[in-house]
Structures are given as C-alpha cells and as structure tokens.
Motif scaffolding. Structure first.
Motif, PDB file in Angstrom:
ATOM      1  N   ALA A 353       5.183  -4.308   5.235  1.00  0.00           N
ATOM      2  CA  ALA A 353       4.809  -5.641   5.740  1.00  0.00           C
ATOM      3  C   ALA A 353       3.397  -5.994   5.317  1.00  0.00           C
ATOM      4  O   ALA A 353       3.115  -7.131   4.919  1.00  0.00           O
ATOM      5  CB  ALA A 353       4.948  -5.677   7.254  1.00  0.00           C
ATOM      6  N   LEU A 354       2.481  -5.020   5.429  1.00  0.00           N
ATOM      7  CA  LEU A 354       1.093  -5.274   5.029  1.00  0.00           C
ATOM      8  C   LEU A 354       1.003  -5.570   3.532  1.00  0.00           C
ATOM      9  O   LEU A 354       0.287  -6.487   3.101  1.00  0.00           O
ATOM     10  CB  LEU A 354       0.218  -4.068   5.381  1.00  0.00           C
ATOM     11  CG  LEU A 354      -1.287  -4.245   5.195  1.00  0.00           C
ATOM     12  CD1 LEU A 354      -1.817  -5.314   6.151  1.00  0.00           C
ATOM     13  CD2 LEU A 354      -2.023  -2.917   5.410  1.00  0.00           C
ATOM     14  N   ALA A 355       1.751  -4.821   2.728  1.00  0.00           N
ATOM     15  CA  ALA A 355       1.746  -5.052   1.285  1.00  0.00           C
ATOM     16  C   ALA A 355       2.329  -6.427   0.943  1.00  0.00           C
ATOM     17  O   ALA A 355       1.880  -7.073  -0.005  1.00  0.00           O
ATOM     18  CB  ALA A 355       2.543  -3.956   0.576  1.00  0.00           C
ATOM     19  N   SER A 356       3.295  -6.869   1.735  1.00  0.00           N
ATOM     20  CA  SER A 356       3.914  -8.180   1.474  1.00  0.00           C
ATOM     21  C   SER A 356       2.925  -9.306   1.701  1.00  0.00           C
ATOM     22  O   SER A 356       3.017 -10.357   1.066  1.00  0.00           O
ATOM     23  CB  SER A 356       5.142  -8.379   2.349  1.00  0.00           C
ATOM     24  OG  SER A 356       4.804  -8.664   3.691  1.00  0.00           O
ATOM     25  N   LEU A 357       1.946  -9.106   2.585  1.00  0.00           N
ATOM     26  CA  LEU A 357       0.911 -10.114   2.804  1.00  0.00           C
ATOM     27  C   LEU A 357       0.048 -10.247   1.563  1.00  0.00           C
ATOM     28  O   LEU A 357      -0.378 -11.352   1.190  1.00  0.00           O
ATOM     29  CB  LEU A 357       0.039  -9.743   3.994  1.00  0.00           C
ATOM     30  CG  LEU A 357       0.731  -9.508   5.338  1.00  0.00           C
ATOM     31  CD1 LEU A 357      -0.323  -9.282   6.428  1.00  0.00           C
ATOM     32  CD2 LEU A 357       1.623 -10.675   5.694  1.00  0.00           C
TER      33      LEU A 357
END
Length: 361
Positions: A353-357
C-alpha cells in the motif's frame, strides 16, 4: 437538554484534557497500536480455557487478593533470583504505573520523562493530581547518561519514567542511562520494558540493576510479546518494600480469578508464546529496510514497530493507507508515522500500500 463536561463540577486540572484514544476501525490490516497480531497458539489457548473453566467453579468467591500463584509465575519467568515478594501485577501495565503514581506522586508532586515518549505517562500523572514535566531527547531520540542526570537533577521529580525501548520511537536505552537517572533522582525511577522481549537477545534488562536499589522498579506487559492485549495483564519487579507501598493504593481484589488463571496458564507456555517474537522482529526489520528503499527514514527500533520519517504530509499518507484498508498511527511527530510489525501477510499489505502511494496506483 444536552450537557457537556464544562457543565459538571469536574476537577479544574482535568478541564481541557483529552482521553487516550487510538483509532479503532474494522480494517483488514490494523497495525496502529503495537499489538501482537499473531493469535494465541491453539495448544496454549486450550490450556488457558481449561484454567479459566476451573476458576469459574469458584467464581462466587473473591479471588486470591495477593494473586500468589501468578506472582510466582512472573518471578519464574523473569529469573534473576526474583521471588514473588518482588512482583506486582495489575490489569495492564497502565494500572501498574497508575499504582506507582498513586503511591509516590499525587498533588504537589511531579513526574518526569524524556519526550517524545509513551503518551499515557502524562495522562496517568495528571489523573493522579501530580504535575507532568517533559524533558528532552537528542535529535535521534537517544538520551545520554550525562543529559539524563543533568535534566533529572534540575527538576528533582518524585517519579521518573524511563521507556526502554522507547515508545513511540523504538529507541533503545542503555543501562548506563538508567543508572545515571537513578543516581540523580531523589524519588522513584520506573523503567518501562513493555517491549524488552523484542530487543536483541544479548541485551541486559534493567532487572539486573534492581539489587541494592530500593527506589527502582521495572515494569513489563503481557500485551506485546505474549499476544495477550485483550486479557489486560501487566506486572512490575522491585524491592519488596516498594511492592508494599503499592498495596496501599490498589483496589481490593483488583485482579479477577479469571485473569489470574488465564495469565498463569499462558506463562506456563512462555517458550511457545515467545516463539512469535523472532518472526515479528524479522517483519520489523523488513519494514525498516523497505521504507528506507522507498525513500523514507526508518529509526532504529528494538520494539515491534517502526517509526519512519520523511513523510511530507502524515495526515494525507495516513488517510491514503486507511483508504487502502491499512490502519497505522500518526503519533504527532512532524513528518513521521508509526507502523506495527504484523504477520508476514499484514506487513506485505502495508508495504504494498505504501509503495502504491509512491507510484500513484
């Protein structure tokens, strides 16, 4: 007619205070309050259920007021020559800390710690009518023995809290700092080792400093390494004289028979319960490495969580993760967020999820 707190004759020193309240939301991945997200192993849960069922047979009677068996179990778990006379316990370590403040702080007295640190310390302090005083840490959240001694000598607090490792930063604290703080303090020094089981295995506990130091106490919890947050069990080791002081302020029969039974049964399986720690530490280190690779700064952590900086807008990042089903914690440090190390799957969900940001997905 609707009333508010301002309409009630509440204590003046409590006006304007906010209760502790981490967000609770039914999201798929909840990594915001440093729980052990692993369930209690089935074989241990079975023994706990049997112990609670047996305790229920006498639940019409008051429990053992001195919770003797549980104190003996804690002494055996901690080792270092401790006996039940050195042990205290309560409904979570917060109640244990509250007992310390009720006995040694209160109106006209002060409590102190190095900020930022555990947010319940000032709340518990003010709740007992004492004054809270916040000291300072270095830029990397460490405290040196010299700084600790100087700050405490200047303030002369009645109670000193040393969170080791520190929450919410994860920072370790050396025994040298604890010794310096004790020597500089005129009052009680309590070392909060809620996360000690997640420190490197060769790290000495402050329990080794107890002999000859009647004003020193070391608190622990079963909430973290033991995956027992819902059971609410915390405990403390200290000189028997300090334990006697806590008896003066505890409520009668404050630990239920069911709590005593469940905790004692869990401690009998300490090796199994602590088997989860290595996996959690691995996920913690994985988080640190990955957030660094994503361009953030992961602070050194000896706990089951990671504080990471370099977040341009923590509130926006927190919300974006929330919208993706991942709950972490904005603890109020500018440009920082904190995340609990969960299971491998939960950790992967957070990191994805953090990487998707970053990628705008």
């Amino acid at each position: 007619m609707t009333f508010s707190l301002d309409d009630l004759p509440i204590r003046e020193d409590l006006r304007g205070m906010k209760p502790y309240g981490a967000p609770q939301a039914a999201l798929p991945v909840a990594l915001n309050v440093n729980e052990n997200t692993h369930p209690v192993p089935a074989e241990v849960a079975g023994d706990i259920l049997d112990a609670v069922a047996l305790a229920l047979q006498d639940v019409n009677r008051y429990p053992d007021r001195e919770f003797t068996g549980l104190r003996e179990a804690f002494a055996g778990y901690l080792g270092h020559g401790l006996t039940r006379e050195n042990i205290w316990a309560g409904n979570g370590s917060n109640e244990v800390l509250q007992h310390v403040l009720q006995a040694f702080a209160g109106p006209g007295r002060t409590a102190f710690s190095f900020a930022p640190t555990y947010s319940m310390y000032p709340l518990l302090t003010r709740g007992t009518g004492a004054q809270w005083i916040a000291g300072s840490r270095d830029h990397d959240y460490t405290v040196t023995p010299e700084s600790a001694a100087a700050q405490i000598a200047e303030v002369q607090p009645d109670v000193v809290f040393l969170c080791a490792p520190n929450n919410p930063t994860g920072t370790p604290m050396s025994l040298e700092v604890i010794e310096a703080a004790y020597e500089a303090s005129p009052g009680i020094v309590i070392v909060d080792e809620a996360y000690q089981e997640f420190a490197p295995r060769d790290t000495a506990s402050a329990i080794t400093l107890l002999p000859g130091r009647e004003r020193l106490a070391v608190s622990r919890t079963m909430s973290k390494a033991f995956a027992f947050a819902g059971a609410r069990v915390g405990y403390l080791a200290a000189d028997p004289a300090l334990i006697d002081a806590l008896r003066l302020v505890r409520l009668p029969y404050h630990l239920s028979a069911l709590t005593q039974a469940a905790a004692t049964a869990a401690l009998a399986h300490a090796d199994v319960m602590l088997g989860m720690v290595d996996e959690i530490v691995a996920q913690r280190d994985r988080i640190s490495a990955t957030v660094e690779a994503l361009g953030y700064r992961a602070h050194e952590s000896w706990t089951n969580f990671v504080l990471f900086g370099g977040v341009d807008d923590p509130a926006a990042t927190w919300q974006a993760l929330y919208d993706r089903g991942v709950l972490i914690r904005d603890i109020g440090i500018p440009h920082h967020l904190r995340v609990t190390a969960g299971t491998e799957a939960e950790t992967s969900a957070f990191l994805d999820a953090l990487a998707s940001l970053e990628s705008g997905v």
